[in-house]
Design a protein around this motif. Structure first.
Motif, PDB file in Angstrom:
ATOM      1  N   PRO A  61     -20.148 -29.485 -21.311  1.00  0.00           N
ATOM      2  CA  PRO A  61     -18.741 -29.903 -21.229  1.00  0.00           C
ATOM      3  C   PRO A  61     -18.021 -29.845 -22.578  1.00  0.00           C
ATOM      4  O   PRO A  61     -16.845 -29.479 -22.629  1.00  0.00           O
ATOM      5  N   LEU A  62     -18.717 -30.196 -23.655  1.00  0.00           N
ATOM      6  CA  LEU A  62     -18.087 -30.083 -24.980  1.00  0.00           C
ATOM      7  C   LEU A  62     -17.703 -28.642 -25.274  1.00  0.00           C
ATOM      8  O   LEU A  62     -16.652 -28.376 -25.848  1.00  0.00           O
ATOM      9  N   LYS A  63     -18.545 -27.700 -24.885  1.00  0.00           N
ATOM     10  CA  LYS A  63     -18.256 -26.293 -25.129  1.00  0.00           C
ATOM     11  C   LYS A  63     -17.080 -25.807 -24.284  1.00  0.00           C
ATOM     12  O   LYS A  63     -16.148 -25.194 -24.805  1.00  0.00           O
ATOM     13  N   SER A  80     -20.633 -24.857 -30.872  1.00  0.00           N
ATOM     14  CA  SER A  80     -21.835 -25.222 -31.621  1.00  0.00           C
ATOM     15  C   SER A  80     -22.661 -26.293 -30.902  1.00  0.00           C
ATOM     16  O   SER A  80     -23.865 -26.409 -31.137  1.00  0.00           O
ATOM     17  N   ALA A  81     -22.038 -27.071 -30.019  1.00  0.00           N
ATOM     18  CA  ALA A  81     -22.781 -28.106 -29.296  1.00  0.00           C
ATOM     19  C   ALA A  81     -23.888 -27.486 -28.456  1.00  0.00           C
ATOM     20  O   ALA A  81     -25.033 -27.943 -28.475  1.00  0.00           O
ATOM     21  N   VAL A  82     -23.558 -26.419 -27.738  1.00  0.00           N
ATOM     22  CA  VAL A  82     -24.564 -25.753 -26.902  1.00  0.00           C
ATOM     23  C   VAL A  82     -25.578 -25.024 -27.771  1.00  0.00           C
ATOM     24  O   VAL A  82     -26.762 -24.983 -27.444  1.00  0.00           O
ATOM     25  N   THR A  83     -25.131 -24.464 -28.868  1.00  0.00           N
ATOM     26  CA  THR A  83     -26.052 -23.760 -29.757  1.00  0.00           C
ATOM     27  C   THR A  83     -27.111 -24.717 -30.297  1.00  0.00           C
ATOM     28  O   THR A  83     -28.309 -24.418 -30.247  1.00  0.00           O
ATOM     29  N   ILE A  84     -26.689 -25.859 -30.773  1.00  0.00           N
ATOM     30  CA  ILE A  84     -27.623 -26.819 -31.377  1.00  0.00           C
ATOM     31  C   ILE A  84     -28.515 -27.452 -30.311  1.00  0.00           C
ATOM     32  O   ILE A  84     -29.744 -27.431 -30.410  1.00  0.00           O
ATOM     33  N   VAL A  85     -27.904 -28.000 -29.274  1.00  0.00           N
ATOM     34  CA  VAL A  85     -28.676 -28.680 -28.233  1.00  0.00           C
ATOM     35  C   VAL A  85     -29.534 -27.680 -27.466  1.00  0.00           C
ATOM     36  O   VAL A  85     -30.684 -27.971 -27.113  1.00  0.00           O
ATOM     37  N   PHE A 113     -13.771 -28.570 -24.551  1.00  0.00           N
ATOM     38  CA  PHE A 113     -13.207 -28.853 -25.871  1.00  0.00           C
ATOM     39  C   PHE A 113     -13.418 -27.727 -26.878  1.00  0.00           C
ATOM     40  O   PHE A 113     -13.076 -27.874 -28.043  1.00  0.00           O
ATOM     41  N   GLY A 114     -14.011 -26.637 -26.445  1.00  0.00           N
ATOM     42  CA  GLY A 114     -14.190 -25.472 -27.305  1.00  0.00           C
ATOM     43  C   GLY A 114     -15.210 -25.646 -28.418  1.00  0.00           C
ATOM     44  O   GLY A 114     -15.192 -24.893 -29.386  1.00  0.00           O
ATOM     45  N   MET A 115     -16.105 -26.591 -28.293  1.00  0.00           N
ATOM     46  CA  MET A 115     -17.115 -26.836 -29.321  1.00  0.00           C
ATOM     47  C   MET A 115     -18.364 -26.018 -29.003  1.00  0.00           C
ATOM     48  O   MET A 115     -19.339 -26.528 -28.451  1.00  0.00           O
TER      49      MET A 115
END
Length: 98
Positions: free
Chosen positions: A29-31, A38-43, A34-36
């Motif tokens: 959902p953050l990706k 990096s959240a999916v990349t890191i997690v 909210f266009g984040m």
């Protein structure tokens, strides 16, 4: 919980289940909302490493506990279902106490 192969497997399974839920319900959902990216990349990367440890734990536990092949496949499939590892953990806990 860490005293035997089954206990270690249960711990890694819980960690894998938590990382999947964080990936699906927080990072994605953050990706997308909210266009984040990096959240999916890191997690996703952390989840991938934990998943590899989970696969290794399945193989190790299968050998040590002498699980039937059918149970091993069930443990593998549970990793792909949200909350699947928690259901599997409950069954393993009941197996251990019965």
């Amino acid at each position: 919980m860490l005293k035997n192969a089954l206990g270690r497997f249960r711990l890694i399974g819980i960690l894998e289940g938590i990382s999947l839920l964080i990936l699906l319900f927080i990072a994605m959902p953050l990706k997308y909302w909210f266009g984040m990216k990096s959240a999916v990349t890191i997690v996703g990367t952390l989840h991938g490493y934990i998943f590899l440890a989970y696969i290794a734990a399945i193989v190790y536990t299968m050998i040590k506990v002498k699980w039937p092949f059918r149970f091993t496949i069930g443990a593998l499939i549970s990793a792909f279902i949200p909350f699947g590892n928690f259901i599997l953990d409950r069954r393993l806990k009941n197996l251990k106490t019965n």
